[in-house]
Design a protein around this motif. Structure first.
Motif, short mmCIF file in Angstrom:
data_model
loop_
_atom_site.label_atom_id
_atom_site.label_comp_id
_atom_site.label_asym_id
_atom_site.label_seq_id
_atom_site.Cartn_x
_atom_site.Cartn_y
_atom_site.Cartn_z
N SER A 273 0.49 -1.25 0.16
CA SER A 273 0.36 0.53 -0.13
C SER A 273 0.72 1.34 -0.26
N SER A 274 2.02 1.10 -0.07
CA SER A 274 2.89 1.96 0.44
C SER A 274 3.60 3.04 -1.20
N SER A 275 3.24 1.57 -2.12
CA SER A 275 4.05 2.03 -3.67
C SER A 275 3.65 3.46 -3.92
N GLU A 276 4.62 3.82 -4.87
CA GLU A 276 3.67 4.53 -5.81
C GLU A 276 3.06 4.13 -6.94
N ASN A 277 3.20 3.02 -7.27
CA ASN A 277 2.14 2.33 -8.58
C ASN A 277 1.07 2.64 -7.94
N LEU A 278 0.22 3.58 -9.11
CA LEU A 278 -0.97 3.97 -8.54
C LEU A 278 -1.80 2.12 -9.35
N TRP A 279 -1.39 1.67 -9.84
CA TRP A 279 -2.15 0.40 -9.74
C TRP A 279 -1.67 -1.32 -9.31
N SER A 309 -3.85 2.36 8.60
CA SER A 309 -2.33 2.31 8.02
C SER A 309 -2.46 2.07 6.28
N ILE A 310 -3.87 1.52 6.04
CA ILE A 310 -3.97 2.72 4.14
C ILE A 310 -5.43 3.24 4.13
N HIS A 311 -6.11 3.42 4.26
CA HIS A 311 -7.65 4.37 4.05
C HIS A 311 -7.45 5.17 4.40
N LEU A 312 -7.47 5.55 6.00
CA LEU A 312 -7.31 6.62 5.86
C LEU A 312 -5.90 7.14 6.67
N ARG A 313 -4.75 6.79 6.39
CA ARG A 313 -3.86 7.36 6.44
C ARG A 313 -3.61 7.58 5.23
N ILE A 314 -3.44 7.43 4.32
CA ILE A 314 -3.31 8.04 2.57
C ILE A 314 -4.83 9.19 2.35
N ALA A 315 -5.63 8.51 2.58
CA ALA A 315 -7.45 9.90 2.16
C ALA A 315 -6.47 10.83 2.66
N LYS A 316 -5.73 10.92 4.68
CA LYS A 316 -5.70 12.01 5.07
C LYS A 316 -4.74 12.55 4.97
N SER A 317 -3.97 12.00 4.42
CA SER A 317 -2.48 12.52 3.66
C SER A 317 -2.42 14.13 2.91
N GLU A 323 -5.38 11.20 -7.51
CA GLU A 323 -4.67 9.68 -7.59
C GLU A 323 -5.39 8.97 -7.00
N LEU A 324 -4.10 9.03 -5.57
CA LEU A 324 -4.17 8.12 -5.08
C LEU A 324 -5.51 8.45 -4.43
N LYS A 325 -6.02 9.54 -3.84
CA LYS A 325 -6.78 9.61 -2.67
C LYS A 325 -7.82 9.04 -3.34
N GLU A 326 -7.81 9.32 -4.82
CA GLU A 326 -9.02 9.21 -5.61
C GLU A 326 -9.28 6.87 -5.60
N LEU A 327 -8.19 6.24 -4.92
CA LEU A 327 -8.50 5.33 -5.79
C LEU A 327 -8.76 4.67 -3.49
N VAL A 328 -8.11 5.10 -2.69
CA VAL A 328 -8.87 5.27 -1.43
C VAL A 328 -10.40 5.26 -1.28
N GLY A 626 4.01 -0.27 7.79
CA GLY A 626 3.83 -1.03 6.36
C GLY A 626 5.63 -0.91 5.90
N ASN A 627 6.51 -0.33 6.14
CA ASN A 627 7.57 -0.44 5.55
C ASN A 627 8.29 -1.96 5.57
N THR A 628 9.37 -1.61 5.74
CA THR A 628 10.45 -3.10 4.84
C THR A 628 11.66 -2.77 5.31
N GLY A 629 11.99 -2.09 6.26
CA GLY A 629 12.95 -1.59 7.14
C GLY A 629 13.70 -3.23 8.21
N LYS A 630 13.99 -1.78 8.53
CA LYS A 630 14.48 -3.26 9.65
C LYS A 630 14.35 -3.65 10.96
N ASN A 631 12.85 -3.12 11.23
CA ASN A 631 11.28 -3.29 12.71
C ASN A 631 11.11 -3.78 11.18
#
Length: 821
Positions: A273-279, A309-317, A323-328, A626-631
């Motif tokens: 969900s953190s991707s910049e790829n809209l598709w 962490s996906i819907h409301l986070r992106i919608a309120k960002s 375009e991303l908010k439209e998808l959400v 939603g990260n892919t880091g060390k934690n």
């Protein structure tokens, strides 16, 4: 059946004789015995002769008559055309259903077919013929999973075929057509595998296959390490979606599938969900929706994280693209249109002390999107309106299913767990949650104020006890973990007692020191002062040694080692520390701490490796980055632990809690609808808003909420007055013309007349607006003739709504036709 097999033997032999290797003329010059024939030809002739002696193929061992074909397929010596002929024969046998559970040795035959096809070897003559062969292999793998004998396949055979099909779709040297066909066959295979009825006799045989296949599909969506490209992840997500759509709620019958979904599928969804790829985000959101439809009963924790962490986070960002908010928003609208979702969110989260206020937050966001006037509505405003109207209409629809104390059984499907709370009990839970949130807010500002207020509202006893405060600190949601740590580290008799009681709330039996420390520190953040950390580590050491001493000689050893682990964690995972502690340095730091002796090196090495591989972190409630880091792994492990302790997803009976939900949103919803009514220039949108008003009035009337119709009437009259003011300024000498020009005013007038006619007993000060408006119409001779006679009657339904015609962008209603005037 026998004749068909014999015919296929002739076909393969004919193809072999066209090859120079087997096309010898010796058989025409002298007698060639069977033993002198090539091994492949000898096998085919032997089986052909044996089949001449039987009439029913089911009387023959399946492996025996299939073996010659499988030998040709597996051999590296045969050419492409010969292998293709053998593959065609095997494909025909599978399509005709020659191998079934009743066949002799059918299970072995099916698994040998799968093995031969996935290990198929042949001499490719050219690229085109090579791709034709691969297409044949794809067809046979699909036929193997679809035929009557599919249930006899071993799990690893099914998974191997699915993986091979995926490999074909990702081979760059193949044509795009074949790669796309491989994706299509892969989708068909997934659909077939997950369409298995879990109550059928063959279900147990498929259980492991389903788990392995789903785990493989989930691995395709893994964004960690850049192993999978965006295209691969999109394909994986699409295949997971097919599995969910096909399996439906039957997936919940398989605990192993549920476990894969709870872990890998959900974790990778959050990360994607953190991707910049809209598709990619679009497919991710669709899979989340499918999860809710299929397995929500097992995903109460994950769904909460999805919304936050996906819907409301992106919608309120403020940084997310439109375009991303439209998808959400499109995804949120789909959720809002689910008839049972809103009340499920309210019961499971808003009324749960440890849950987020998902229903309240969702509705507040949808209302806020249209709360403030704008010059023009964009697609985001309209999507938010669709979602809000869906919520309003779902609450109205639920009132239609309430007949006294009975519930329409068809309105609610069977669920694993119905909510056992009554409306009043839920109100108490909701009020209690609100109190605890108020206490938490005060505590997070100043702990002493929060504890004092908790006593005032009855959440803590008077006088205070250390046990009560400890339980309050450990169990109250939304407490700032930094403030909890500061309070626990305070000096003084009472805070030290609280610290001891707090440590006593943990069960460390069977845990190694670092494992216990992780559980301890996940509930608060260590303060910065050494003296405070010292007191906290002493309390921890005392509890650990009482429960799980292990290699430790006494509490002092536990205390020193715990302090050392904290330092190691900081050293290994703090980027500002250039030289990291080595294992030998760790041994050296902990010499002779165990009552003068050294701790076993194996014990210390286990702790060192654990801390090095996985940092001790503080996880915040209801949050996964939603990260892919060390934690990422540690964060997800904490969330999974919450999943295991979750009580499941409860569904409420129709009508039980609708009134409370409606009261929570109606005021903001009225404001949002009024703003859209004023702003929009689209007749369809206007009609939707009007219908939203009526839905709210009908729902309020059902629940006897008299303020709602009155407030709506007042709001519409205010808009009506505004519209007339604008147009009267344009036509000051002709009010009738002004009203005729304002199609919105006409529609608003019809709306309030209809509300007054049907729900007039709920209007209070709204009547003053109504009478004032009628008098204005009367003064301008704009009332119908029937109303001029005191004994006339008028059916409001007989009054046609005006035809709404919209002016160009320059001004509203300026080109009304003569009929409107």
């Amino acid at each position: 059946m026998v004749d068909c097999v014999k015919a296929e033997i002739h076909n393969v032999l004919a193809q072999m004789r066209l090859n120079t290797r087997w096309a010898t003329d010796k058989r025409f010059r002298r007698e060639v015995t069977l033993s002198q024939e090539d091994a492949f030809i000898r096998e085919f002739k032997t089986i052909h002769e044996a089949l001449n002696q039987v009439r029913d193929l089911s009387e023959v061992d399946t492996v025996t008559w299939m073996q010659p074909f499988l030998s040709v397929i597996s051999s590296e010596e045969t050419s492409g055309p010969i292998t293709e002929a053998a593959l065609s024969s095997v494909g025909k046998f599978l399509l005709y259903g020659f191998i079934s559970p009743s066949s002799i040795n059918g299970a072995d035959a099916m698994n040998q077919v799968a093995g031969a096809v996935t290990e198929c070897r042949f001499e490719a003559t050219d690229h085109s013929s090579y791709e034709v062969m691969l297409m044949k292999i794809l067809q046979i793998m699909l036929a193997s999973i679809r035929c009557p004998g599919a249930a006899m396949l071993q799990p690893n055979a099914v998974t191997k075929m699915v993986k091979l099909c995926f490999d074909f779709s990702r081979q760059p040297q193949l044509s795009e057509l074949l790669r796309k066909m491989a994706e299509h066959f892969l989708m068909q295979m997934v659909l077939t595998v997950f369409s298995c009825d879990p109550t059928s006799e063959s279900a147990p045989l498929w259980t492991s296959s389903l788990q392995d296949v789903l785990k493989f599909l989930a691995s395709l969506t893994n964004p960690e390490g850049g192993v999978n490209s965006d295209d691969t992840r999109c394909l994986g997500l699409s295949l997971v979606r097919v599995a969910l759509e096909t399996g439906g709620t039957h997936i919940t019958y398989n605990p192993m599938l549920v476990e894969v979904i709870q872990d890998d599928v959900c974790k990778f969804l959050l990360q994607n969900s953190s991707s910049e790829n809209l598709w990619l985000v679009s497919v991710t959101l669709r899979v989340v929706f499918n999860l809710f439809l299929c397995v929500k009963d097992h995903l109460s924790v994950q769904l909460e994280v999805f919304f936050n962490s996906i819907h409301l986070r992106i919608a309120k960002s403020s940084t997310a693209s439109s375009e991303l908010k439209e998808l959400v928003l499109e995804s949120l609208v789909e959720f809002c249109r689910e008839p049972l979702l809103m009340v499920d969110l309210y019961v499971n989260y808003d009324c749960d002390e440890k849950g987020s206020n998902l229903f309240e937050e969702l509705c507040r966001y949808l209302c806020n999107m249209n709360r403030h006037p704008v010059r023009h509505l964009n697609v985001l405003h309209l999507l938010a309106l669709e979602g809000l109207l869906a919520v309003i209409q779902s609450l109205e629809q639920r009132t239609l299913h309430v007949q006294e104390d009975e519930t329409d059984e068809e309105a609610i499907p069977e669920t694993p767990r119905m909510s056992h709370y009554t409306s009043e009990e839920l109100r108490v839970r909701k009020r209690h949650k609100e109190l605890r949130m108020c206490v938490a807010q005060r505590f997070n500002t100043k702990p002493s104020n929060g504890i004092g207020y908790a006593q005032e509202v009855g959440l803590l006893p008077t006088p205070l006890t250390s046990r009560a405060v400890a339980e309050f600190l450990k169990t109250t949601p939304s407490l700032d973990r930094d403030m909890v740590g500061l309070y626990l580290g305070k000096n003084g008799d009472f805070p030290v007692e609280v610290l001891g009681e707090y440590a006593g709330l943990f069960d460390f039996h069977g845990l190694r020191l670092d494992e216990a420390l992780r559980e301890f520190l996940v509930t608060f953040r260590l303060p910065g002062e050494a003296a405070q950390i010292d007191r906290i580590m002493q309390a921890f050491a005392k509890q650990l040694f009482a429960h799980s001493p292990g290699q430790l000689a006494n509490e002092d050893a536990a205390y020193v080692l715990a302090f050392s682990v904290i330092m190691l964690n900081t050293d290994l995972h703090n980027d500002s520390v250039p030289r990291k502690m080595t294992l030998q340095g760790w041994f050296k730091n902990n010499r002779e701490i165990n009552e003068g002796d050294d701790l076993p090196k194996e014990y210390l090495e286990e702790i060192y490796t654990s801390i090095k591989n996985k940092e001790i972190i503080i996880a915040k409630d209801h949050e996964f980055s939603g990260n892919t880091g060390k934690n990422a792994a540690e964060e997800w492990a904490i969330l999974l632990k919450r999943t295991k302790s979750a009580t499941g997803f409860a569904t409420s009976k129709v009508g039980c809690h609708d009134s409370d939900m409606f009261q929570m949103i109606w005021a903001d919803a009225t404001t949002a609808l009024s703003t859209v009514f004023e702003t929009t220039g689209d007749e369809t949108v206007l009609n939707k808003v009007i219908e939203g008003y009526f839905s709210m009035v009908r729902t309020a009337a059902f629940h006897e909420l008299l303020d709602v119709p009155n407030a709506i009437v007042n709001s519409v009259f205010r808009m009506l007055h505004k519209f007339l003011q604008i147009q009267t300024a344009k036509c000051p000498d002709d009010p009738l013309c002004a009203f005729g020009r304002t199609s919105k005013a006409q529609l608003a007038a019809c709306t309030v007349f209809e509300i007054a006619h049907k729900y007039g007993n709920t209007m209070r000060d709204g009547w003053s607006y109504f009478i004032d408006f009628v008098l204005r119409l009367h003064s301008q001779d704009m009332l119908p003739g029937l109303l001029e006679h005191p004994y006339s009657t008028l059916s409001v339904e007989s009054l046609p709504r005006p035809k709404v015609e919209w002016a160009p962008a320059g001004g509203e209603g300026e080109q009304a036709d003569e009929g409107d005037k």
